[in-house]
Design a protein around this motif. Structure first.
Motif, mmCIF file in Angstrom:
data_model
loop_
_atom_site.group_PDB
_atom_site.id
_atom_site.type_symbol
_atom_site.label_atom_id
_atom_site.label_comp_id
_atom_site.label_asym_id
_atom_site.label_seq_id
_atom_site.Cartn_x
_atom_site.Cartn_y
_atom_site.Cartn_z
ATOM 1 N N LEU A 151 -64.733 -6.943 39.311
ATOM 2 C CA LEU A 151 -63.383 -6.363 39.331
ATOM 3 C C LEU A 151 -62.666 -6.563 38.001
ATOM 4 O O LEU A 151 -61.833 -5.734 37.618
ATOM 5 C CB LEU A 151 -62.564 -6.949 40.480
ATOM 6 C CG LEU A 151 -63.040 -6.587 41.886
ATOM 7 C CD1 LEU A 151 -62.079 -7.153 42.919
ATOM 8 C CD2 LEU A 151 -63.180 -5.076 42.068
ATOM 9 N N SER A 152 -62.993 -7.629 37.281
ATOM 10 C CA SER A 152 -62.278 -7.862 36.019
ATOM 11 C C SER A 152 -62.715 -6.888 34.934
ATOM 12 O O SER A 152 -62.085 -6.816 33.881
ATOM 13 C CB SER A 152 -62.423 -9.318 35.562
ATOM 14 O OG SER A 152 -63.762 -9.643 35.404
ATOM 15 N N SER A 153 -63.766 -6.104 35.196
ATOM 16 C CA SER A 153 -64.105 -5.068 34.227
ATOM 17 C C SER A 153 -63.244 -3.816 34.467
ATOM 18 O O SER A 153 -63.252 -2.892 33.674
ATOM 19 C CB SER A 153 -65.602 -4.731 34.305
ATOM 20 O OG SER A 153 -65.878 -4.098 35.528
ATOM 21 N N ILE A 154 -62.488 -3.825 35.569
ATOM 22 C CA ILE A 154 -61.648 -2.668 35.893
ATOM 23 C C ILE A 154 -60.156 -2.990 35.756
ATOM 24 O O ILE A 154 -59.393 -2.199 35.217
ATOM 25 C CB ILE A 154 -61.968 -2.169 37.321
ATOM 26 C CG1 ILE A 154 -63.418 -1.662 37.353
ATOM 27 C CG2 ILE A 154 -60.995 -1.084 37.774
ATOM 28 C CD1 ILE A 154 -64.023 -1.611 38.707
ATOM 29 N N GLY A 155 -59.763 -4.173 36.260
ATOM 30 C CA GLY A 155 -58.336 -4.525 36.220
ATOM 31 C C GLY A 155 -58.116 -5.982 35.845
ATOM 32 O O GLY A 155 -59.073 -6.743 35.679
ATOM 33 N N ASP A 156 -56.843 -6.350 35.710
ATOM 34 C CA ASP A 156 -56.494 -7.730 35.354
ATOM 35 C C ASP A 156 -56.081 -8.545 36.571
ATOM 36 O O ASP A 156 -56.111 -9.766 36.540
ATOM 37 C CB ASP A 156 -55.313 -7.746 34.368
ATOM 38 C CG ASP A 156 -55.667 -7.054 33.066
ATOM 39 O OD1 ASP A 156 -56.846 -7.139 32.670
ATOM 40 O OD2 ASP A 156 -54.758 -6.444 32.464
ATOM 41 N N THR A 157 -55.646 -7.846 37.610
ATOM 42 C CA THR A 157 -55.203 -8.583 38.792
ATOM 43 C C THR A 157 -55.974 -8.078 40.009
ATOM 44 O O THR A 157 -56.501 -6.965 40.010
ATOM 45 C CB THR A 157 -53.689 -8.381 39.060
ATOM 46 O OG1 THR A 157 -53.456 -6.992 39.260
ATOM 47 C CG2 THR A 157 -52.844 -8.884 37.912
ATOM 48 N N VAL A 158 -56.022 -8.937 41.021
ATOM 49 C CA VAL A 158 -56.702 -8.552 42.264
ATOM 50 C C VAL A 158 -55.759 -8.821 43.433
ATOM 51 O O VAL A 158 -55.050 -9.827 43.444
ATOM 52 C CB VAL A 158 -58.041 -9.327 42.426
ATOM 53 C CG1 VAL A 158 -57.825 -10.834 42.490
ATOM 54 C CG2 VAL A 158 -58.802 -8.868 43.671
#
Lengths: 257, 14
Positions: A151-158
């Motif tokens: 997910l960190s390759s797409i966004g900064d927060t989850v």
């Protein structure tokens, strides 16, 4: 006088690897209970709490409570000189300003010792109130690590949401958005492969992926991770350290202004 | 928007 002999020295090596990117300097506390540490990252958003219980050591002598301030990067450098099968002994004198790490190889024909200067650290020890968590999820630690990395390759927060359906990890970024759902799954060959969801109330919280990725450095310490969530409370990710204790990471959520 | 909270909001300094 302090003397702690840990037969499975690789555990200490892994513990340092798990903490050193999150925390620069920290006080190790030694008491009859065990060898412990509590420290926050420099932005006071994440906290690591370590406990290695005295019973887990082959020999544990701690005549009086000692606090030893150390730079974790330096400790990690020293521990890299220990082999994975080495026995590690930590020694310190009461009131002294150094700590000694001794490594013995399994054949007992190579013994190394490293003396390191202790630091005087002002640390803010936090009181963490007992909390009832809305949801507690146990899942394979490798799976959690994979999800945070992906997910960190797409966004900064989850956004982590727990419902009866499962635990959902969602992110969004410039290229689009992503959702990963892990359903409860207890029909597995080994218990450590299970995803077990205990939910009292549905919960949904937003966290910075950078910190979660840092927590996953503890993956090699435990096959499972337990994630506890409550609205309005920091997340807890706990990695149990077999027969010895735990390393717990706390992360404050991101909230609406 | 969202802002990052610090741990002091939830935990107390001993």
């Amino acid at each position: 006088m302090l003397e702690l002999r840990l037969v499975q020295g690789s555990l200490l090596k892994k513990v340092l690897e798990a903490m050193k990117d999150l925390v620069t300097d920290a006080n190790f506390d030694c008491s009859a209970t065990g060898f412990s540490l509590q420290a926050m990252d420099s932005s006071h958003v994440a906290l690591v709490a370590l406990l290695l219980r005295s019973e887990g050591f082959e020999h544990y002598r701690c005549d009086r409570n000692i606090t030893m301030g150390m730079n974790l990067n330096n400790v990690s450098k020293l521990l890299k000189c220990a082999g994975n099968d080495d026995i590690i002994t930590i020694k310190a004198d009461d009131g002294g300003d150094t700590v000694t790490f001794m490594f013995e190889n399994p054949k007992q024909d190579k013994i190394s010792d490293f003396e390191m200067k202790l630091m005087d650290l002002d640390s803010e020890h936090l009181g963490i109130p007992d909390a009832e968590y809305h949801a507690i999820v146990r899942m394979p630690s490798l799976e959690f690590s994979r999800i945070c990395k992906d997910l960190s390759s797409i966004g900064d927060t989850v956004v982590i949401s727990v419902t009866k359906e499962g635990i959902k990890f969602s992110t969004r970024g410039d290229i689009g958005n992503a959702n990963i759902v892990c359903r409860q799954n207890t029909t597995v060959d080994k218990p450590e492969e299970a995803t077990v969801i205990q939910m009292n109330e549905a919960v949904s919280l937003t966290f910075a992926l950078r910190y979660l990725n840092s927590f996953t450095k503890a993956t090699s310490l435990s096959e499972t991770v337990t994630i506890s969530l409550s609205s309005e409370l920091p997340l807890v990710a706990e990695y149990k350290i077999a027969d010895m204790g735990y390393i717990k990471f706390y992360l404050a959520p991101k909230i609406e202004d | 928007g969202l802002h990052q909270v610090r741990l002091f909001r939830f935990f107390f300094v001993l």
